[in-house]
Design a protein around this motif. Structure first.
Motif, mmCIF file in Angstrom:
data_model
loop_
_atom_site.group_PDB
_atom_site.id
_atom_site.type_symbol
_atom_site.label_atom_id
_atom_site.label_comp_id
_atom_site.label_asym_id
_atom_site.label_seq_id
_atom_site.Cartn_x
_atom_site.Cartn_y
_atom_site.Cartn_z
ATOM 1 N N THR A 1 0.921 -1.295 0.107
ATOM 2 C CA THR A 1 -0.019 -0.232 -0.056
ATOM 3 C C THR A 1 0.861 1.068 0.103
ATOM 4 N N ALA A 2 1.782 1.202 0.967
ATOM 5 C CA ALA A 2 2.521 2.299 1.024
ATOM 6 C C ALA A 2 3.573 2.617 -0.481
ATOM 7 N N ARG A 3 3.764 1.486 -1.119
ATOM 8 C CA ARG A 3 4.351 1.715 -2.377
ATOM 9 C C ARG A 3 3.538 2.421 -3.419
ATOM 10 N N LEU A 4 2.355 1.818 -3.340
ATOM 11 C CA LEU A 4 1.408 2.213 -4.126
ATOM 12 C C LEU A 4 1.074 3.786 -4.085
ATOM 13 N N LYS A 5 1.112 4.255 -2.738
ATOM 14 C CA LYS A 5 0.897 5.567 -2.577
ATOM 15 C C LYS A 5 2.119 6.529 -2.909
ATOM 16 N N GLY A 6 3.201 5.792 -3.263
ATOM 17 C CA GLY A 6 4.474 6.626 -3.820
ATOM 18 C C GLY A 6 5.306 6.895 -2.900
ATOM 19 N N VAL A 7 5.285 6.260 -1.583
ATOM 20 C CA VAL A 7 6.415 6.485 -0.624
ATOM 21 C C VAL A 7 7.743 6.115 -1.311
ATOM 22 N N SER A 8 8.620 6.928 -0.809
ATOM 23 C CA SER A 8 9.931 6.168 -1.241
ATOM 24 C C SER A 8 10.444 5.210 -0.505
ATOM 25 N N PHE A 9 11.583 4.310 -1.274
ATOM 26 C CA PHE A 9 11.697 3.248 -0.887
ATOM 27 C C PHE A 9 12.440 3.345 0.716
ATOM 28 N N ARG A 10 13.320 4.369 0.776
ATOM 29 C CA ARG A 10 14.098 4.768 1.985
ATOM 30 C C ARG A 10 12.930 4.954 2.894
ATOM 31 N N ALA A 11 11.814 5.771 2.528
ATOM 32 C CA ALA A 11 10.909 5.822 3.821
ATOM 33 C C ALA A 11 10.216 4.647 4.280
ATOM 34 N N ILE A 12 10.055 3.797 3.223
ATOM 35 C CA ILE A 12 9.201 2.774 3.372
ATOM 36 C C ILE A 12 10.153 1.964 4.458
ATOM 37 N N VAL A 13 11.176 1.523 4.190
ATOM 38 C CA VAL A 13 12.260 0.757 5.094
ATOM 39 C C VAL A 13 12.177 1.448 6.484
ATOM 40 N N LEU A 14 12.511 2.769 6.320
ATOM 41 C CA LEU A 14 12.885 3.245 7.674
ATOM 42 C C LEU A 14 11.731 3.391 8.527
ATOM 43 N N ARG A 15 10.434 3.782 7.842
ATOM 44 C CA ARG A 15 9.198 4.362 8.620
ATOM 45 C C ARG A 15 8.305 3.169 8.840
ATOM 46 N N HIS A 16 8.116 2.186 7.732
ATOM 47 C CA HIS A 16 7.247 1.209 7.978
ATOM 48 C C HIS A 16 7.621 -0.186 8.200
ATOM 49 N N ALA A 17 8.704 -0.406 7.423
ATOM 50 C CA ALA A 17 8.954 -1.903 7.623
ATOM 51 C C ALA A 17 9.887 -2.285 8.966
ATOM 52 N N LEU A 18 10.975 -1.326 9.410
ATOM 53 C CA LEU A 18 11.776 -1.594 10.471
ATOM 54 C C LEU A 18 11.224 -2.062 11.631
ATOM 55 N N ARG A 19 10.263 -1.069 12.233
ATOM 56 C CA ARG A 19 9.853 -1.375 13.399
ATOM 57 C C ARG A 19 9.072 -2.739 13.581
ATOM 58 N N ASN A 20 8.478 -2.975 12.831
ATOM 59 C CA ASN A 20 7.602 -4.252 12.739
ATOM 60 C C ASN A 20 8.660 -5.516 12.524
ATOM 61 N N ALA A 21 9.630 -5.005 11.829
ATOM 62 C CA ALA A 21 10.648 -6.338 11.594
ATOM 63 C C ALA A 21 11.623 -6.639 12.588
ATOM 64 N N LEU A 22 11.679 -5.636 13.495
ATOM 65 C CA LEU A 22 12.736 -5.691 14.629
ATOM 66 C C LEU A 22 12.117 -6.662 16.008
ATOM 67 N N ILE A 23 10.713 -6.892 15.933
ATOM 68 C CA ILE A 23 10.085 -7.465 17.069
ATOM 69 C C ILE A 23 10.865 -9.038 17.404
ATOM 70 N N ALA A 24 10.992 -9.758 16.095
ATOM 71 C CA ALA A 24 11.290 -11.190 16.169
ATOM 72 C C ALA A 24 12.719 -11.169 16.694
#
Lengths: 348, 472
Positions: free
Chosen positions: A249-272
């Motif tokens: 969804t974030a990609r389709l909205k046009g969020v830049s790759f850097r912002a996707i990684v840093l703001r959307h993915a990172l926090r959820n990926a660090l739980i495990a």
């Protein structure tokens, strides 16, 4: 939540009691006691003399009673031997039994006397633990950020060249146990024959004064082995998050790759990886023992080796108690922290 | 005699070539990685087949070419060693290659056969579709063959335990002092601080690993599977108790456990024998239940299978656990037993947890419900419905765990626990060599690299298997 933590703490205490009992049982087996009697008393004692020696010091009684005394829930023994000497658990030879405490065990802070060092066990253990604490701190500062960066970089574009190279590196580090990487590091960076001579091959001087030259190799050696494993877990977690719906969804909205990684993915990926890092502590303890032996850094792991090698029963028990507690507490933190971090898990 | 050089007569030609190849490989890999970090692949415009080549493609070409060339040069060293006559001309690498010829032959045979019948070999055949998997498989099989042929005395140049005066701490390629006819004239990888041949000890050490690690891992799997399946399938109290016990063992720092279990005093009390007696019952139990649940409707077949299992199993059991083989063929030295038992003991709780997790997932599937509706017994469902469907992750974990067991065995050797001090196993050799590490590298580095390559091979193999088993 409070109930959950309470239950976990209960299980933890039960586990600790079981584990310390097992260690107590194994260290108090008759051959070990016989060896103790012979090293403390006389090498040429006959079997009867050994038995008498042990009986005078209360070693021949029921295992559970001895364990209770050691733990501090059963009153310490007072034994008068044939020639009138009175020995007790809670007072030294020559002291008055009357003034001594009734209970003296681990719970009362009385951990016994080390036969190897001739000092109270608690003093040795906590002094050595402090030294190892610095080592662990440095390892954590290198290992955790390193592993997370490698994992996130590899996982953000699964299948790319970067991912392949980093994954190969992490496989390589997980395949290198400490005693192999330590030897290779010393050969490359510290050997006086060939090699670069950048660092020192021993860390003995780091006990007083930590410098870059004497502390780098031990820290790197421990960090490297754990790093690959955490990095692979982070990579898997990151790769999974990157295929999630909200990233699309974030990609389709046009969020830049850097912002996707840093703001959307990172926090959820660090739980495990958080759980994994916490569960690495038992393995780090292994690494510490190997590395402290290899680099001659006289910390907690070195004490374990000395205690076990010299049949120092009280010290070995003390070391086991501390290491078991370190492991169990990190497990508890990992369990509780996972629930806190992950909003999808509700504890009822 | 002159000491051997590393590359012999091939050196002047091949060494610069190898350097160049490695340089090209490293530079293009770095370029490629940096490029993949900063750029995204341009999306091709319309239905074109050939996009213009970018810098990244050229870097990729460089990586492949550099890597290929380096591999070719290494192959040339090995083939040269087999072809060129004379020790001096072969160099150390050539001599090593020549000593290892049975290993090369076996590797070639295995790979040719496996490639030929790739499509008929199931998961094993699919392994040959993945480069990583093949590389790992080659490394692992190299050590397996080296260990086996080493034990058959086809590779060793000298006796791994005998000391030769004048060879103490000599560098690789030193001629043997006082060599007689029939002696191998060189210490190919040098001598250790007791003047023993490092190369022969390394190969003999491979056999120490090969004969313990896979079997210990297999036993750990039997224990883990036999306990993990019912824990997941029945759940409840059984699960609670077993999981608690598994967590108890897992909370032990491994080294502490080793120091408590693997000592001569503990061996004297007989505890390892009792532990072995308990742990080694599980494989027999596993196979008996396996056949019983499958063939309980065909009494004749069942009697045959269970009979064979019991006879074979009890014979091995008496021989291994109690050292009381009635035929006197199997004997298990007590200090090897304690190593074996403690490694199994440390590994089985982790296997238990993995099996339990997999089984918990699989037991909710439809085919399990179908089997329950058919009226199959619980053990049939566990062993013939759930277990085969959990095989993928279990095989992958098996490879990883052999590597881990190898590391554990090395740890034991490193602390001088269990095995005899003269033993050529890698851990003990590293421990001996590390004392003089700052002056003489080769006695410690050789076994360290050997252990590293074997464990790396197992990890790569596991990775390849995982990739290939996920593909379908």
């Amino acid at each position: 939540m409070a109930l959950f933590i309470l239950r976990r703490v209960g299980i933890m205490i039960l586990t600790a009691i079981c584990l310390t009992f097992i260690v107590f049982f194994l260290t108090n087996l008759y051959p070990n006691l016989e060896k103790l009697a012979k090293t403390e008393g006389n090498q040429r004692m006959s079997d009867e003399q050994v038995e008498l020696w042990l009986a005078n010091r209360g070693y021949d009684r029921n295992l559970f009673v001895k364990y209770g005394e050691w733990l501090g829930v059963v009153p310490g023994y007072v034994i008068e031997d044939a020639d009138g000497t009175v020995r007790g658990r809670c007072f030294g030879t020559g002291e008055e039994p009357a003034g001594a405490r009734r209970f003296c065990g681990v719970l009362q802070g009385d951990w016994g006397q080390s036969t190897r060092f001739g000092e109270p066990v608690q003093d040795i253990v906590f002094k050595r633990l402090g030294l190892t604490g610095w080592l662990m701190l440095a390892v954590m500062c290198v290992m955790v950020p390193g592993a997370l960066i490698i994992g996130v970089l590899a996982g953000m574009r699964e299948g790319s060249k970067l991912d392949r190279s980093l994954s190969t590196v992490s496989i390589l580090t997980t395949a290198t146990p400490e005693y192999v990487s330590g030897v290779i590091f010393i050969a490359v960076f510290a050997s006086s024959a060939v090699g670069l001579k950048w660092f020192k091959g021993t860390a003995t001087s780091a006990m007083d004064d930590i410098t870059f030259a004497n502390f780098t190799l031990p820290v790197l050696t421990i960090a490297l082995y754990g790093m690959g494993y955490i990095a692979r877990m982070t990579r898997a977690s990151m790769a999974e998050v990157m295929t999630a719906q909200y990233i699309r969804t974030a990609r389709l909205k046009g969020v830049s790759f850097r912002a996707i990684v840093l703001r959307h993915a990172l926090r959820n990926a660090l739980i495990a990886p958080f759980t994994v890092i916490m569960l690495q502590f038992p393995w780090l303890l292994n690494g510490v023992v190997i590395v402290e032996t290899l680099f001659n850094y006289k910390g907690f792991g070195w004490t374990l080796v000395e205690a076990a090698g010299n049949n120092d029963i009280e010290l070995l028990l003390g070391v086991s108690v501390v290491s078991v507690f370190v492991v169990l507490i990190t497990q508890l933190i990992s369990d509780v922290g996972y629930v806190f971090l992950n909003p999808r898990i509700r504890v009822t | 005699m002159e000491p051997l050089s590393w590359t012999g007569a091939m050196g002047p030609v091949l060494n610069p070539l190898l350097l160049a190849a490695v340089a090209v490989f490293v530079v293009s890999l770095a370029v490629q990685v940096v490029l993949s970090l900063v750029t995204t692949r341009p999306v091709p415009d319309g239905p074109t087949l050939s996009a213009p080549r970018s810098l990244s493609d050229y870097a990729g070409l460089g990586v492949t070419a550099g890597f290929g060339l380096a591999v070719l040069v290494c192959l040339a060293y090995l083939v040269g060693g087999l072809v060129i006559p004379g020790y001096e001309a072969k160099g150390i690498l050539g001599c090593l290659s020549q000593r290892l010829w049975p290993v090369w032959l076996s590797l070639v045979v295995v790979f040719v056969l496996s490639f030929g019948f790739k499509r008929r070999l199931g998961l094993y055949g699919k392994l040959f579709d993945s480069t990583i998997g093949m590389l790992g498989f080659a490394l692992v099989m190299f050590w397996v063959f080296a260990g086996i042929y080493g034990a058959m005395d086809l590779i060793l140049t000298h006796d791994p335990l005998s000391q030769v005066s004048g060879m103490k701490n000599k560098v690789p390629g030193t001629p043997l002092s006082g060599a007689e006819d029939g002696d191998y004239p060189y210490y190919l990888l040098g001598g250790d601080n007791l003047a023993r041949d490092v190369f022969s000890r390394m190969i003999a050490g491979a056999w120490e690993v090969i004969k313990i690690a896979p079997f210990a891992t297999l036993f750990a799997f039997m224990v883990g599977i036999t306990l993990g399946l019912p824990a997941a399938y029945y759940g409840g109290k059984l699960d609670t108790v077993l999981s608690f016990a598994a967590n108890l063992i897992l909370a032990f720092p491994v080294i502490l456990l080793f120091y408590l279990l693997v000592t001569p005093e503990i061996v004297a009390t007989g505890i390892p024998v009792y532990m072995a007696a308990v742990l080694f019952v599980f494989p027999i139990l596993f196979f008996v239940v396996l056949f019983n649940s499958r063939f309980h409707t065909q009494p004749q077949k069942r009697a045959v299978y269970i009979g064979i299992t019991l006879v074979l199993g009890l014979w091995l059991y008496l021989g291994i656990a109690w050292n009381a083989d009635p035929l006197g063929i199997i004997s298990f030295p007590p200090n090897l037993l304690v190593v074996f038992v403690s490694v199994v003991f440390v590994n089985s709780p982790t296997v238990f947890r993995i099996v339990r997790g997999l089984a918990l997932d699989i037991k909710t599937r439809d085919y399990v419900a179908a089997a329950q509706t058919r009226g199959e017994g619980p053990w049939y469902i566990m062993l013939w419905e759930i277990l085969p469907n959990a095989r993928g992750p279990l095989i992958v974990d098996f490879c990883l765990r052999i590597g881990y067991t190898t590391i554990l065995l090395g740890t034991l050797g490193f602390f001088g626990l269990g095995l005899s001090p003269e033993s050529p196993d890698w851990g003990s050799t590293i421990n001996e060599g590390r004392k003089l590490l700052s002056i003489y590298l080769h006695p410690a580095i050789t076994p360290a690299l050997a252990l590293l390559s074997l464990v790396l091979g197992l990890n790569l193999l596991a990775d390849g298997l995982r990739e290939e088993s996920l593909r379908d």
